[in-house]
Design an enzyme around this catalytic site. Structure first.
Site, PDB file in Angstrom:
ATOM      1  N   CYS A 163     106.450 -38.173  33.495  1.00  0.00           N
ATOM      2  CA  CYS A 163     105.709 -39.337  33.975  1.00  0.00           C
ATOM      3  C   CYS A 163     106.596 -40.528  34.300  1.00  0.00           C
ATOM      4  O   CYS A 163     106.089 -41.618  34.618  1.00  0.00           O
ATOM      5  CB  CYS A 163     104.632 -39.705  32.960  1.00  0.00           C
ATOM      6  SG  CYS A 163     103.473 -38.334  32.714  1.00  0.00           S
ATOM      7  N   HIS A 300     103.793 -49.141  30.548  1.00  0.00           N
ATOM      8  CA  HIS A 300     103.506 -47.722  30.783  1.00  0.00           C
ATOM      9  C   HIS A 300     102.191 -47.316  30.126  1.00  0.00           C
ATOM     10  O   HIS A 300     101.499 -46.423  30.617  1.00  0.00           O
ATOM     11  CB  HIS A 300     104.641 -46.859  30.225  1.00  0.00           C
ATOM     12  CG  HIS A 300     104.379 -45.393  30.310  1.00  0.00           C
ATOM     13  ND1 HIS A 300     104.403 -44.707  31.516  1.00  0.00           N
ATOM     14  CD2 HIS A 300     104.065 -44.466  29.358  1.00  0.00           C
ATOM     15  CE1 HIS A 300     104.124 -43.426  31.298  1.00  0.00           C
ATOM     16  NE2 HIS A 300     103.917 -43.255  29.993  1.00  0.00           N
ATOM     17  N   LYS A 330      96.990 -48.721  34.085  1.00  0.00           N
ATOM     18  CA  LYS A 330      96.361 -47.434  33.770  1.00  0.00           C
ATOM     19  C   LYS A 330      94.981 -47.621  33.151  1.00  0.00           C
ATOM     20  O   LYS A 330      94.203 -46.668  33.082  1.00  0.00           O
ATOM     21  CB  LYS A 330      97.255 -46.621  32.854  1.00  0.00           C
ATOM     22  CG  LYS A 330      98.549 -46.134  33.513  1.00  0.00           C
ATOM     23  CD  LYS A 330      99.334 -45.235  32.570  1.00  0.00           C
ATOM     24  CE  LYS A 330     100.648 -44.798  33.197  1.00  0.00           C
ATOM     25  NZ  LYS A 330     101.650 -45.885  33.219  1.00  0.00           N
ATOM     26  N   HIS A 335      96.005 -42.193  34.056  1.00  0.00           N
ATOM     27  CA  HIS A 335      97.433 -41.889  34.105  1.00  0.00           C
ATOM     28  C   HIS A 335      97.751 -41.080  35.360  1.00  0.00           C
ATOM     29  O   HIS A 335      97.387 -39.908  35.462  1.00  0.00           O
ATOM     30  CB  HIS A 335      97.848 -41.125  32.852  1.00  0.00           C
ATOM     31  CG  HIS A 335      99.330 -41.000  32.698  1.00  0.00           C
ATOM     32  ND1 HIS A 335     100.229 -41.557  33.598  1.00  0.00           N
ATOM     33  CD2 HIS A 335     100.094 -40.371  31.751  1.00  0.00           C
ATOM     34  CE1 HIS A 335     101.457 -41.278  33.214  1.00  0.00           C
ATOM     35  NE2 HIS A 335     101.403 -40.557  32.100  1.00  0.00           N
ATOM     36  N   PHE A 392     107.593 -44.029  31.007  1.00  0.00           N
ATOM     37  CA  PHE A 392     108.148 -43.149  29.980  1.00  0.00           C
ATOM     38  C   PHE A 392     107.481 -41.783  30.089  1.00  0.00           C
ATOM     39  O   PHE A 392     106.304 -41.689  30.458  1.00  0.00           O
ATOM     40  CB  PHE A 392     107.913 -43.729  28.584  1.00  0.00           C
ATOM     41  CG  PHE A 392     108.295 -45.183  28.455  1.00  0.00           C
ATOM     42  CD1 PHE A 392     109.508 -45.652  28.946  1.00  0.00           C
ATOM     43  CD2 PHE A 392     107.435 -46.092  27.855  1.00  0.00           C
ATOM     44  CE1 PHE A 392     109.859 -46.993  28.836  1.00  0.00           C
ATOM     45  CE2 PHE A 392     107.778 -47.443  27.733  1.00  0.00           C
ATOM     46  CZ  PHE A 392     108.988 -47.890  28.230  1.00  0.00           C
ATOM     47  N   PHE A 394     107.317 -37.239  28.888  1.00  0.00           N
ATOM     48  CA  PHE A 394     107.644 -36.122  28.003  1.00  0.00           C
ATOM     49  C   PHE A 394     109.129 -35.775  28.123  1.00  0.00           C
ATOM     50  O   PHE A 394     109.730 -35.892  29.187  1.00  0.00           O
ATOM     51  CB  PHE A 394     106.820 -34.887  28.363  1.00  0.00           C
ATOM     52  CG  PHE A 394     105.419 -34.898  27.804  1.00  0.00           C
ATOM     53  CD1 PHE A 394     105.022 -35.777  26.817  1.00  0.00           C
ATOM     54  CD2 PHE A 394     104.479 -33.988  28.279  1.00  0.00           C
ATOM     55  CE1 PHE A 394     103.745 -35.759  26.299  1.00  0.00           C
ATOM     56  CE2 PHE A 394     103.181 -33.964  27.769  1.00  0.00           C
ATOM     57  CZ  PHE A 394     102.816 -34.851  26.784  1.00  0.00           C
TER      58      PHE A 394
END
Length: 410
Positions: A163, A300, A330, A335, A392, A394
């Protein structure tokens, strides 16, 4: 002397609207683009929440051959890129005569892979697949289609960093231009929205279950948040060397002046306030700005318990007592995944141009980590000169960008 990098065109195709004007109004009004797709429940999802993104109609715009190899996210990316080129004053003749690069952040394409597998399971014959699925399913599908359609002859690659992908694409384009390796790079992010693509996220229990109130489901930093809402679309930004842009009379929308990155080095889905602080600090140092200089932080924050908590800790470490307003768009978009880092720069520049900060909607109750943040919970008139945008993902990948109103001289 290091070269300056400016944004001369932007395009957006999202659940907030399919052009910059509509998106600006949605941001100003704090309008959510989140709804219900009932087919998700029938398919086996726990949550039917999603960003509602209109599918573009490209028949009559692109040839059948051009459309065949284009996955869903490629369609969104084409529309956003065409809008960015128009604003930048770049037409087909210019593209034929000048080198323009392309770097996009995007995920692999689930739909063509699943559709091809279903055909094979039924027909047991590869000749039934045709030629389109290979180009739709490759991770470089967006770049290869944009490059072919727009005749782009510069740098050409995809960024797939979860992301943070869209943000990293802008950061990499910025560095290439800053270092003199390119004069113009089309950067952005794209994400498919179909239910094939999001089942594995749903399996993690990562999605909000607040299906009775879709528009209130995304609640970044709120104590009662219960998960993110998947979304997508595409965003495109034309990055250009400043003198080149001035010479051709291009509109100069903003300047990209800092890119920071880091990796958490921990668990694959474990956020880190330290990693976030490193990325933000590195971006600000590259831009030559301090925390006191930042007017707005586009967080984020995705509306998950851990992610929002660690980012809130990081933001508190850097911005407590400072004037910077903070919000997560968001809360309205859900997202947007691989697209988010690019779309949120577009959203931030639109706010900058129109002198307001969009609200962090659905923030009703702070928790112990968000209570000290200077959150904009309603649309706030503001002269934005310097913006920090966080992304940010995974795997612990972190990206931060600093964008500011253009200054003629440093």
């Amino acid at each position: 002397m290091e070269r300056r990098v400016v944004i001369t065109g932007m395009g957006i195709w999202s659940c907030l609207g399919t052009d910059k004007e509509a998106v600006t109004e949605s941001l100003r009004m704090g309008k959510s683009g989140i709804g219900i797709e009932k087919e998700r429940i029938a398919y086996g999802y726990q949550s039917a929440l999603t960003g509602i993104v209109k599918r573009p109609v490209l028949k009559g715009i692109l040839s059948r051959r051009e459309r065949m190899g284009m996955a869903e996210e490629g369609e969104y990316a084409y529309m956003a890129s065409a809008e960015a080129f128009r604003q930048a004053g770049i037409d087909d003749e210019f593209l034929q005569q000048n080198e323009v690069g392309v770097i996009f952040g995007n995920d692999s394409s689930a739909r063509p892979v699943i559709e091809a597998a279903n055909i094979m399971a039924t027909e047991h014959d590869t000749q039934m697949l045709g030629s389109g699925y290979i180009f739709q399913s490759m991770n470089s599908t967006v770049n290869m289609n944009l490059s072919a359609i727009f005749h782009l002859r510069g740098v050409n690659f995809s960024v797939s960093s979860a992301c943070a992908s869209g943000s990293h694409s802008i950061g990499l384009g910025y560095l290439l231009i800053k270092q003199g390796l390119q004069n113009r790079v089309l950067c952005g992010g794209a994400q498919e929205v179909n239910y094939y693509s999001m089942a594995t996220f749903d399996a993690l229990g990562a999605f909000s279950m607040r299906m009775d109130e879709p528009e209130k489901a995304s609640r970044p930093f709120d104590r009662d948040r219960d998960g993110l809402i998947p979304s997508g679309g595409a965003a495109a930004l034309m990055l250009e060397e400043y003198e080149s842009a001035v010479k051709r009379g291009a509109p100069i929308l903003a300047e990209v002046c800092g890119y920071g990155f880091s990796s958490n080095g921990g668990g694959i889905s474990q956020p880190s306030d330290d990693g976030s602080v490193v990325a933000m600090t590195r971006a600000m140092e590259m831009a030559g700005v301090a925390a006191d200089d930042v007017d707005y932080v586009n967080a984020h924050a995705t509306s998950t318990q851990q992610g929002d908590m660690f980012e809130a800790i990081a933001l508190d470490r850097l911005f407590r007592g400072r004037h910077a307003l903070i919000s997560s768009t968001k809360s309205m978009t859900g997202h947007e995944c691989w697209m988010a880092g690019a779309s949120e720069v577009v959203y931030s520049v639109l706010m900058m141009q129109n002198n307001f900060v969009a609200p962090n909607i659905n923030f009703c109750n702070p928790d112990e980590y968000s209570e000290h943040l200077n959150l904009a919970t309603r649309t706030t008139p503001c002269d934005l000169r310097t913006v920090l945008s966080n992304s940010f993902g995974f795997g612990g990948t972190n990206s931060a960008l600093v964008v500011r109103k253009v200054q003629q001289n440093f």
